[in-house]
Design an enzyme around this catalytic site. Structure first.
Site, PDB file in Angstrom:
ATOM      1  N   HIS A   1       2.046  16.477  -2.520  1.00  0.00           N
ATOM      2  CA  HIS A   1       2.268  15.210  -3.206  1.00  0.00           C
ATOM      3  C   HIS A   1       1.079  14.860  -4.084  1.00  0.00           C
ATOM      4  O   HIS A   1       0.001  15.461  -3.968  1.00  0.00           O
ATOM      5  CB  HIS A   1       2.582  14.082  -2.217  1.00  0.00           C
ATOM      6  CG  HIS A   1       1.501  13.846  -1.208  1.00  0.00           C
ATOM      7  ND1 HIS A   1       1.321  14.647  -0.120  1.00  0.00           N
ATOM      8  CD2 HIS A   1       0.540  12.898  -1.129  1.00  0.00           C
ATOM      9  CE1 HIS A   1       0.302  14.213   0.587  1.00  0.00           C
ATOM     10  NE2 HIS A   1      -0.207  13.154  -0.015  1.00  0.00           N
TER      11      HIS A   1
ATOM     12  N   HIS B   1      -1.580  17.957  -3.392  1.00  0.00           N
ATOM     13  CA  HIS B   1      -2.167  18.376  -2.121  1.00  0.00           C
ATOM     14  C   HIS B   1      -1.171  18.179  -0.981  1.00  0.00           C
ATOM     15  O   HIS B   1      -0.164  17.488  -1.125  1.00  0.00           O
ATOM     16  CB  HIS B   1      -3.443  17.578  -1.821  1.00  0.00           C
ATOM     17  CG  HIS B   1      -3.188  16.121  -1.594  1.00  0.00           C
ATOM     18  ND1 HIS B   1      -2.890  15.250  -2.608  1.00  0.00           N
ATOM     19  CD2 HIS B   1      -3.163  15.384  -0.443  1.00  0.00           C
ATOM     20  CE1 HIS B   1      -2.702  14.044  -2.117  1.00  0.00           C
ATOM     21  NE2 HIS B   1      -2.843  14.091  -0.802  1.00  0.00           N
TER      22      HIS B   1
ATOM     23  N   ARG C   1      -1.544   3.391   5.349  1.00  0.00           N
ATOM     24  CA  ARG C   1      -1.207   4.785   5.618  1.00  0.00           C
ATOM     25  C   ARG C   1      -1.471   5.109   7.072  1.00  0.00           C
ATOM     26  O   ARG C   1      -2.531   4.800   7.611  1.00  0.00           O
ATOM     27  CB  ARG C   1      -2.094   5.669   4.741  1.00  0.00           C
ATOM     28  CG  ARG C   1      -1.808   7.129   4.809  1.00  0.00           C
ATOM     29  CD  ARG C   1      -2.921   7.868   4.040  1.00  0.00           C
ATOM     30  NE  ARG C   1      -2.682   9.286   4.040  1.00  0.00           N
ATOM     31  CZ  ARG C   1      -2.785  10.062   5.112  1.00  0.00           C
ATOM     32  NH1 ARG C   1      -3.128   9.560   6.258  1.00  0.00           N
ATOM     33  NH2 ARG C   1      -2.537  11.349   5.009  1.00  0.00           N
TER      34      ARG C   1
ATOM     35  N   ASP D   1      -1.680  16.764   2.935  1.00  0.00           N
ATOM     36  CA  ASP D   1      -2.757  16.000   3.563  1.00  0.00           C
ATOM     37  C   ASP D   1      -3.586  16.836   4.536  1.00  0.00           C
ATOM     38  O   ASP D   1      -3.047  17.472   5.445  1.00  0.00           O
ATOM     39  CB  ASP D   1      -2.181  14.780   4.293  1.00  0.00           C
ATOM     40  CG  ASP D   1      -1.766  13.694   3.314  1.00  0.00           C
ATOM     41  OD1 ASP D   1      -2.281  13.669   2.173  1.00  0.00           O
ATOM     42  OD2 ASP D   1      -0.921  12.845   3.693  1.00  0.00           O
TER      43      ASP D   1
HETATM   44 FE   FE2 Z   1      -2.205  12.492   0.402  1.00  0.00          FE
END
Ligand code: FE2
Length: 293
Positions: free
Chosen positions: A266, A108, A281, A110
């Site tokens: 990723h 995907h 993150r 993000d």
């Molecule tokens: Fe991701």
């Protein structure tokens, strides 16, 4: 991209794989990058799409300072952030969470379901399994470039429908039980929507054209049925994730990895049941995707 070590005024940048990924040396991220370092970091990102800083001891404030080098912080929808920090998501799988879906476990980019999807994501590794839990990236610009001229011409006018309802087409992919440690907010109007993006996206900084479809969020091509879209989307996924277009990161505690969501996909490997894995993150905002002419 050159295989030689590129030494800027501020940093050494060492490529890690054939088309994308580089290690950036010569910077301690525990204090905010100065203007020269910030420009060198942005240049490394432009050139390599995924950049790795090793052996960093940083807190959340320093991670946010690094993220702001690429743009304003973005609070993403539907994934609950840390209770005491709305800008940070704890990417966590506990040792006793066996056979659950992991965060980002299929290819995907993000939050491509957003009208203006994130430009850059940043992960800081805190606790890792003794083996497994690697992350893979693939180079969507190299993948586009490697297509035949005829296929590129066919894609040029196409758009893809990206859906966040109910959190991508992931429901259609075979995923095991939902994670306990990463909470998804249901019925989130900011996420439960569709966006239409060009299949081939222009990077305004580099002039590169890259594929911008992914199996988690892209439900179909605009104006085509799902059945008609499926073989094209499947081919593009298989093509873009060919090993020569990938970089696979073996995490070490203290690693900080930043990647360009506009020109990569990723995937997080979920091969470490029985061990705890925790990363922080953060996200930098991006522009509404621009169609490559
Ligand atoms: Fe991701």
């Amino acid at each position: 991209m050159s295989l030689a070590v590129e030494t800027t005024a501020a940093l050494d940048v060492r490529p890690l794989a054939g088309t994308l990924g580089a290690e950036v040396l010569g910077i301690d991220l525990s204090s905010p990058p100065d203007a020269t370092q910030a420009e060198a970091i942005r240049a490394a990102m432009r050139d390599h799409k995924v950049i790795v800083f090793r052996d960093q001891t940083i807190d959340r404030a320093a991670q946010k300072d690094l993220t702001r080098v690429f743009g304003p912080l973005l609070r993403v929808p539907f994934v609950e952030p840390m209770a005491d920090d709305a800008d940070v998501i704890a990417v966590l799988k506990e040792a006793d969470e066996a056979n659950v879906s992991n965060f980002g476990g299929a290819w995907h980019s993000d939050f491509s379901c957003l009208e203006a999807p994130p430009a850059i994501s940043v992960l800081h590794a805190l606790e890792l399994p003794p083996l497994g839990g690697d992350t893979l990236w693939c180079d969507m610009a190299a993948a586009h470039e490697a297509l035949s001229p005829g296929y590129r011409a066919m894609l040029a006018g196409l758009s893809g429908n990206h859906t966040g309802r109910p959190y991508g087409t992931k429901a259609a992919l075979k995923v095991p039980n939902p994670s306990r440690s990463i909470k998804m907010k249901r019925n989130d109007p900011a996420a439960d929507l569709d966006s239409v993006h060009p299949v081939v996206r222009l990077d305004p900084e580099t002039g590169e054209k890259s594929l911008y479809v992914n199996p988690v969020y892209t439900s179909h091509l605009s104006g085509l049925s799902r059945e008609e879209s499926r073989p094209i989307l499947r081919f593009l996924q298989e093509h873009a994730t060919r090993p020569e277009f990938t970089y696979r990161h073996r995490w070490r505690p203290g690693d900080v990895v930043c990647w360009d969501n506009r020109r990569t996909m990723h995937l997080a490997l979920n091969d470490y049941d029985g061990y705890r894995r925790l990363l922080h993150r953060t996200t930098a905002a991006g522009e509404v995707p621009i169609a490559a002419a």
